[in-house]
Design a protein around this motif. Structure first.
Motif: not given
Length: 658
Positions: A582-597, A618-620
């Motif tokens: 199955a295709l699973v996204s490797p990116l979590t919202e937490t990690l994304h926000r840490e990168r963008m902080a 991100a919220p979308v």
């Protein structure tokens, strides 16, 4: 020629450096100079053979090319056959189609020209998924083999003239190479051309040829020879350690490794005595690797491409990288033992048989490569639904490409409803991330009877006053497009200006962790700002842009960077389907926000200015994990650009919430 074990050791050093650089680029960032060692070695060995036969009056072009065919083609054909089968089973359609195209180019001795045209950059992200990228160096050598024997034959009766003429060719080629990549005092004129083409690489082979013809005189003996050899080895090792993918190359940066190779060859054989360096290079393990170096060079790259596809990342985990190296060594030994060696035995395999095999197998592979290319990598190999979804996700972005082309021509690109003309609604301004969102803006505007002017260009953020790294054409386009757009906005009626770009990458200059490729380097147009670092320069110029737009009465909407998945989503889907996963996204919202902080904090400050709105995708797109598919469609076309389906999903939800 008398067998020199130190030459086998040099081969081992060269191929080992290339393999480590490709598998573990952070370990030996300049390992790519191993190819330059091979060029000097090849020029030396080939010229030595030709010179001996010309002196003896028995040189034959037919015999020369027959020997080259025995040396190069059997292992190459074996590689293409094996990886043609593996690719059928495991490569996504676009990668398999690239394999077919580059196989054809390789078989007609022009893969360097093809990759110059197709990749955009040897070190670019897309190039890391080209299964036959490494064959570019074979193209350079094969073209050299066509031209150089003819030059030697024409000049052979005049000893002084042939040395002088060869020095002239080497000097001219070197000057062309330096001109192409630039220096600290000159801008690069044609960096990609200089990397791939024979005219800017011939000087490296020519240095080896000059050595073979005695142009450097007799080598010293004793301690002097040892010191010169040690200096050569140090020059080679320093190049491997201190050069990197960002070094302008070849040009001046290639000189130390090439001269270092010449010094080791000069001192290790010409005097009849071994130096400490030549003895070290002649130890059995290095000699053994040197013997299989050609096959190892051929076999090391395709497994790395497959591994990158398997883990959906261009940066491999250490265990997987080491497994690829081990597998390549084993495959190289098999190729050397059972393919290379038998077919180089003239007693076992006649010249007529070699010619017949070359023509028949080579012809068949040409046809198969062409069929793979023309069939677009046989997408029918995939389950029907997977193939259709994949094709839609990676389909050409015609609207974005048209808009970018119109901007380069100085024309306005209009999207949404109504004919082109005096704009009254929106401006979309940005880089390739803005290009990816255009289908969404076009649909949203059209449904509301609105229209907008789009100013988009890949790699060109909406930031007047900066010069970014790249070719002179890209720099000039970006500067003029941004300056023109700002001037137009400051002299027009108030509008909503939507700014879209890969903000974190541009502001910091650093790619997402795990993503390879060049940094994004900014320089100011105004020399008074030259002392600012990249982040401070970005903040200064971006705040100036937003302030100027606000003073002109425009409403500014800043769309934050979409979540960067860190893996090519369509390829990950295909690899998952081929593996039954199955295709699973490797990116979590937490990690994304840490990168963008850090970038988000700066953009929040901008949003507190009058008339500025910050819109966050991100919220979308993210809820614990960031989505990469929805309703059976992929939301991304690669690792960080949205697909058309993704743009049509995101843009209305962002714009309706403003």
């Amino acid at each position: 020629m008398q067998h020199r074990r130190d030459i086998d050791g040099l081969r081992a050093l060269a191929v080992g450096a290339v393999v480590i650089d490709h598998a573990l680029p952070h370990v030996l960032p300049g390992g790519f100079v191993g190819v330059d060692i091979f060029f000097v070695l090849s020029g030396f060995l080939i010229t030595s053979i030709i010179a001996r036969e010309l002196d003896q009056g028995r040189f034959s072009l037919a015999a020369f090319y027959e020997r080259r065919a025995r040396r190069i083609l059997p292992a190459l054909f074996f590689l293409l056959i094996v990886w043609g089968v593996i690719g059928w089973a495991l490569f996504p359609p676009d990668v398999y189609a690239a394999f077919g195209k580059s196989a054809v180019a390789t078989l007609v001795f022009s893969s360097n020209i093809w990759f110059w045209h197709a990749t955009g950059d040897y070190f670019a992200l897309g190039a890391k998924l080209e299964p036959l990228l490494h064959t570019w160096s074979l193209g350079v050598e094969e073209q050299y083999y066509v031209v150089f024997p003819l030059i030697l034959m024409a000049l052979w009766r005049w000893k002084s003239l042939r040395i002088l003429a060869l020095w002239g060719l080497v000097a001219g080629s070197f000057a062309l190479s330096v001109w192409g990549v630039g220096t600290a005092f000159t801008e690069p004129a044609a960096p990609l051309w200089s990397f791939f083409w024979l005219p800017t690489r011939a000087w490296e082979l020519g240095l080896g040829a000059l050595l073979a013809l005695g142009a450097f005189g007799a080598a010293p003996g004793g301690r002097a020879a040892s010191l010169w050899a040690l200096a050569g080895l140090c020059a080679i090792l320093a190049s491997m350690v201190f050069l990197s993918a960002t070094t302008p190359f070849p040009g001046l940066a290639a000189l130390p490794v090439c001269l270092g190779t010449v010094l080791i060859l000069w001192t290790g054989g010409a005097t009849g005595r071994e130096t400490g360096v030549s003895r070290g290079l002649g130890i059995p393990p290095l000699v053994g690797i040197g013997l299989i170096s050609y096959s190892l060079y051929l076999w090391h790259w395709p497994p790395l491409v497959l591994a990158r596809l398997w883990v959906s990342s261009t940066i491999l985990p250490l265990p997987l990288a080491l497994l690829c190296i081990a597998g390549a060594v084993f495959a190289a030994w098999v190729s050397w033992r059972w393919v290379e060696t038998p077919l180089r035995n003239r007693r076992a395999v006649s010249d007529r048989l070699v010619v017949g095999l070359t023509a028949s197998v080579g012809g068949a592979l040409l046809v198969l490569g062409g069929v793979i290319h023309l069939s677009n990598g046989f997408p029918g190999r995939l389950p029907p639904q997977v193939g259709e979804v994949y094709a839609r996700a990676v389909s050409p972005q015609l609207l974005a490409e048209d808009c970018q082309a119109q901007g380069r021509r100085g024309e306005a690109c209009w999207i949404g409803a109504g004919p082109a003309g005096d704009m009254s609604d929106f401006v979309i301004w940005g880089d390739s991330h803005a290009m990816a969102l255009l289908p969404g803006f076009h649909g949203w505007l059209g449904e509301r009877g609105l229209k907008a002017r789009a100013q988009v260009h890949g790699g060109c953020p909406p930031l007047p006053g900066i010069i970014r790294s790249g070719t002179s054409r890209e720099v000039e386009d970006c500067i003029s497009l941004n300056a023109g757009m700002l001037a137009m906005l400051e002299n027009s009626a108030p509008k909503t200006v939507v700014l879209v770009a890969r903000w974190r990458f541009i502001r910091s200059g650093h790619r997402t962790p795990g993503e390879s490729g060049d940094p994004f380097v900014l320089r100011p147009v105004d020399a008074a700002l030259a002392d600012l670092d990249q982040t401070a320069l970005f903040d200064r110029l971006f705040e100036d842009l937003v302030t100027r737009l606000g003073k002109s009465g425009h409403r500014v909407v800043i769309i934050e960077t979409v979540p960067e998945i860190g893996a090519d989503v369509p390829q990950a889907m295909v690899m998952a389907a081929l593996r039954g996963k199955a295709l699973v996204s490797p990116l979590t919202e937490t990690l994304h926000r840490e990168r963008m902080a850090e970038t988000r904090n700066f953009l929040d400050r901008m949003a507190r200015l009058a008339g500025v709105v910050l819109s966050d995708p991100a919220p979308v797109l993210c809820a614990e994990r960031c989505a990469i598919e929805r309703d059976g469609e992929l939301l991304y076309r690669d690792d960080d650009h949205l697909s058309e389906a993704g743009a049509r999903y995101l843009v209305p939800r962002l714009m309706d919430s403003l």
